[in-house]
Design a protein around this motif. Structure first.
Motif, mmCIF file in Angstrom:
data_model
loop_
_atom_site.group_PDB
_atom_site.id
_atom_site.type_symbol
_atom_site.label_atom_id
_atom_site.label_comp_id
_atom_site.label_asym_id
_atom_site.label_seq_id
_atom_site.Cartn_x
_atom_site.Cartn_y
_atom_site.Cartn_z
ATOM 1 N N LEU A 152 -10.656 -8.247 -6.690
ATOM 2 C CA LEU A 152 -9.968 -6.989 -6.978
ATOM 3 C C LEU A 152 -8.468 -7.208 -7.099
ATOM 4 N N ILE A 153 -7.895 -7.902 -6.121
ATOM 5 C CA ILE A 153 -6.453 -8.159 -6.157
ATOM 6 C C ILE A 153 -6.089 -9.034 -7.354
ATOM 7 N N GLY A 154 -6.935 -10.042 -7.631
ATOM 8 C CA GLY A 154 -6.679 -10.899 -8.782
ATOM 9 C C GLY A 154 -6.687 -10.128 -10.085
ATOM 10 N N GLY A 155 -7.633 -9.202 -10.225
ATOM 11 C CA GLY A 155 -7.686 -8.377 -11.427
ATOM 12 C C GLY A 155 -6.475 -7.478 -11.566
ATOM 13 N N LEU A 156 -6.059 -6.864 -10.463
ATOM 14 C CA LEU A 156 -4.878 -6.000 -10.499
ATOM 15 C C LEU A 156 -3.618 -6.797 -10.827
ATOM 16 N N VAL A 157 -3.515 -7.996 -10.236
ATOM 17 C CA VAL A 157 -2.344 -8.838 -10.494
ATOM 18 C C VAL A 157 -2.313 -9.282 -11.951
ATOM 19 N N ALA A 160 -1.208 -6.424 -14.073
ATOM 20 C CA ALA A 160 0.232 -6.198 -13.922
ATOM 21 C C ALA A 160 1.040 -7.271 -14.647
ATOM 22 N N VAL A 161 0.579 -8.530 -14.557
ATOM 23 C CA VAL A 161 1.279 -9.626 -15.233
ATOM 24 C C VAL A 161 1.233 -9.428 -16.742
ATOM 25 N N LEU A 162 0.071 -9.057 -17.285
ATOM 26 C CA LEU A 162 -0.048 -8.844 -18.726
ATOM 27 C C LEU A 162 0.841 -7.690 -19.180
ATOM 28 N N MET A 163 0.912 -6.649 -18.380
ATOM 29 C CA MET A 163 1.793 -5.532 -18.718
ATOM 30 C C MET A 163 3.254 -5.969 -18.723
ATOM 31 N N GLY A 164 3.627 -6.769 -17.731
ATOM 32 C CA GLY A 164 4.996 -7.269 -17.682
ATOM 33 C C GLY A 164 5.314 -8.166 -18.861
ATOM 34 N N VAL A 165 4.342 -8.994 -19.270
ATOM 35 C CA VAL A 165 4.547 -9.871 -20.425
ATOM 36 C C VAL A 165 4.704 -9.048 -21.701
ATOM 37 N N CYS A 166 3.957 -7.962 -21.822
ATOM 38 C CA CYS A 166 4.099 -7.085 -22.993
ATOM 39 C C CYS A 166 5.488 -6.465 -23.045
ATOM 40 N N VAL A 167 6.023 -6.112 -21.897
ATOM 41 C CA VAL A 167 7.404 -5.611 -21.848
ATOM 42 C C VAL A 167 8.366 -6.707 -22.303
ATOM 43 N N LEU A 168 8.125 -7.922 -21.844
ATOM 44 C CA LEU A 168 8.971 -9.053 -22.244
ATOM 45 C C LEU A 168 8.913 -9.266 -23.754
ATOM 46 N N VAL A 169 7.728 -9.136 -24.347
ATOM 47 C CA VAL A 169 7.578 -9.280 -25.793
ATOM 48 C C VAL A 169 8.422 -8.229 -26.517
ATOM 49 N N ARG A 170 8.363 -7.006 -26.046
ATOM 50 C CA ARG A 170 9.155 -5.951 -26.684
ATOM 51 C C ARG A 170 10.653 -6.234 -26.608
ATOM 52 N N ALA A 249 2.325 -14.635 -25.257
ATOM 53 C CA ALA A 249 2.038 -13.711 -24.158
ATOM 54 C C ALA A 249 0.888 -14.218 -23.300
ATOM 55 N N LEU A 250 -0.172 -14.714 -23.934
ATOM 56 C CA LEU A 250 -1.331 -15.190 -23.180
ATOM 57 C C LEU A 250 -1.001 -16.461 -22.396
ATOM 58 N N VAL A 251 -0.207 -17.353 -22.998
ATOM 59 C CA VAL A 251 0.180 -18.570 -22.287
ATOM 60 C C VAL A 251 1.048 -18.237 -21.083
ATOM 61 N N ILE A 252 2.011 -17.346 -21.276
ATOM 62 C CA ILE A 252 2.897 -16.961 -20.164
ATOM 63 C C ILE A 252 2.099 -16.293 -19.057
ATOM 64 N N ALA A 253 1.193 -15.393 -19.434
ATOM 65 C CA ALA A 253 0.367 -14.717 -18.427
ATOM 66 C C ALA A 253 -0.476 -15.717 -17.650
ATOM 67 N N VAL A 256 1.815 -17.716 -15.250
ATOM 68 C CA VAL A 256 2.216 -16.906 -14.092
ATOM 69 C C VAL A 256 1.061 -16.756 -13.121
ATOM 70 N N MET A 257 -0.144 -16.503 -13.638
ATOM 71 C CA MET A 257 -1.311 -16.378 -12.763
ATOM 72 C C MET A 257 -1.600 -17.685 -12.046
ATOM 73 N N GLY A 258 -1.370 -18.818 -12.740
ATOM 74 C CA GLY A 258 -1.555 -20.107 -12.088
ATOM 75 C C GLY A 258 -0.580 -20.320 -10.943
ATOM 76 N N LEU A 259 0.664 -19.917 -11.154
ATOM 77 C CA LEU A 259 1.670 -20.040 -10.099
ATOM 78 C C LEU A 259 1.344 -19.141 -8.919
ATOM 79 N N ILE A 260 0.896 -17.924 -9.219
ATOM 80 C CA ILE A 260 0.542 -16.991 -8.142
ATOM 81 C C ILE A 260 -0.668 -17.523 -7.358
ATOM 82 N N GLY A 261 -1.659 -18.064 -8.111
ATOM 83 C CA GLY A 261 -2.837 -18.594 -7.449
ATOM 84 C C GLY A 261 -2.527 -19.794 -6.558
ATOM 85 N N SER A 262 -1.638 -20.669 -7.020
ATOM 86 C CA SER A 262 -1.287 -21.833 -6.209
ATOM 87 C C SER A 262 -0.481 -21.450 -4.988
ATOM 88 N N ALA A 263 0.266 -20.335 -5.083
ATOM 89 C CA ALA A 263 1.071 -19.894 -3.947
ATOM 90 C C ALA A 263 0.214 -19.306 -2.829
#
Length: 264
Positions: A152-157, A160-170, A249-253, A256-263
């Motif tokens: 659940l937390i992984g899905g929410l994260v 959120a990461v994909l949404m943030g990346v979309c903002v970055l794209v804009r 966007a997909l590579v960045i997402a 980021v998820m890899g970094l969060i997972g390793s942390a």
């Protein structure tokens, strides 16, 4: 019966108050013992009712948008977004992200159902799910509740990461949308993945693991197409920029998820 003027008790059958002489039933009603307390709803209750009303309206909007996207996921993306104002589109995009996380949690409940195992363990999705179930039965590995919570937390994260990346794209590509556009685009693009995981969950239950890779590829392809359409028609960047923005966007997402997972 009590006097409406002085509050004294009036004997049954008497037409007048023995204390003040007022006619029975006249005057103001007798004040309650807690007359000083507020009779209206508390601030907390009013806030709760407001949130419940907003969630109900948002859920109805999400269903309406989903029905449009179900008929035409790519071409209907901008059309479904145009049904709402910024606040409602923001709510719908968030609800889509939550739905994605809940589907992942349900997949974790079944031990992966094949689909979650594929996302976590590669081509041997059925073997991964079976290994997870066997490890739990033997008393090894995390509990089902913990795995569900992590999913659940992984899905929410991820949402959120994909949404943030979309903002970055804009921002990088100088799009014309506002925050609601990026949130809606990201949330809607997660729906094919959610449906794909739900289908693989069913396939895993009946043992059709060989079909799971095709379902996930199909869902991933639709996610990419919807992301491309969203960057063009909602975020407001050119076709050439959108073609570059999607893989970035997909590579960045993913990074980021890899970094969060390793942390964690």
């Amino acid at each position: 019966m009590f006097c409406g003027s002085c509050g004294k008790q009036i004997p049954d059958g008497s037409g007048f108050c023995p204390s003040c002489g007022a006619a029975a039933g006249s005057g103001a009603p007798r004040p309650a013992a807690n007359a000083g307390a507020s009779t209206g709803p508390s601030a907390a209750a009013a806030q709760r009712a407001k949130i419940e009303a907003q969630f109900k309206a948002g859920s109805q909007d999400a269903i309406q948008a989903f029905m449009v996207l179900l008929k035409d996921p790519v071409g209907g993306l901008a059309k479904s977004y145009g049904l709402f104002d910024e606040g409602r589109a923001l709510m719908v995009g968030g609800i889509f992200g939550v739905v994605f996380a809940l589907v992942l949690m349900l997949a974790a409940l079944s031990g992966g159902g094949g689909g979650l195992g594929m996302m976590m363990g590669g081509a041997g999705g059925g073997d991964t799910a079976a290994l997870i179930a066997a490890a739990r039965a033997a008393g090894y590995g995390p509990s089902t509740a913990k795995v569900m919570f992590q999913a659940l937390i992984g899905g929410l994260v991820f949402a959120a990461v994909l949404m943030g990346v979309c903002v970055l794209v804009r921002v990088v590509f100088k799009g014309t949308s506002k925050l609601a556009g990026e949130i809606y685009t990201a949330g809607a693009c997660l729906l094919p993945l959610a449906l794909g995981v739900a289908v693989t969950l069913i396939l895993g239950m009946v043992g059709l693991y060989r079909i799971i890779p095709a379902v996930l590829v199909f869902a991933g392809a639709y996610m990419i197409l919807m992301l491309f359409a969203g960057f063009q028609r909602i975020v407001g960047i050119s076709e050439g920029k959108a073609a570059l923005a999607v893989p970035c966007a997909l590579v960045i997402a993913g990074l980021v998820m890899g970094l969060i997972g390793s942390a964690f």
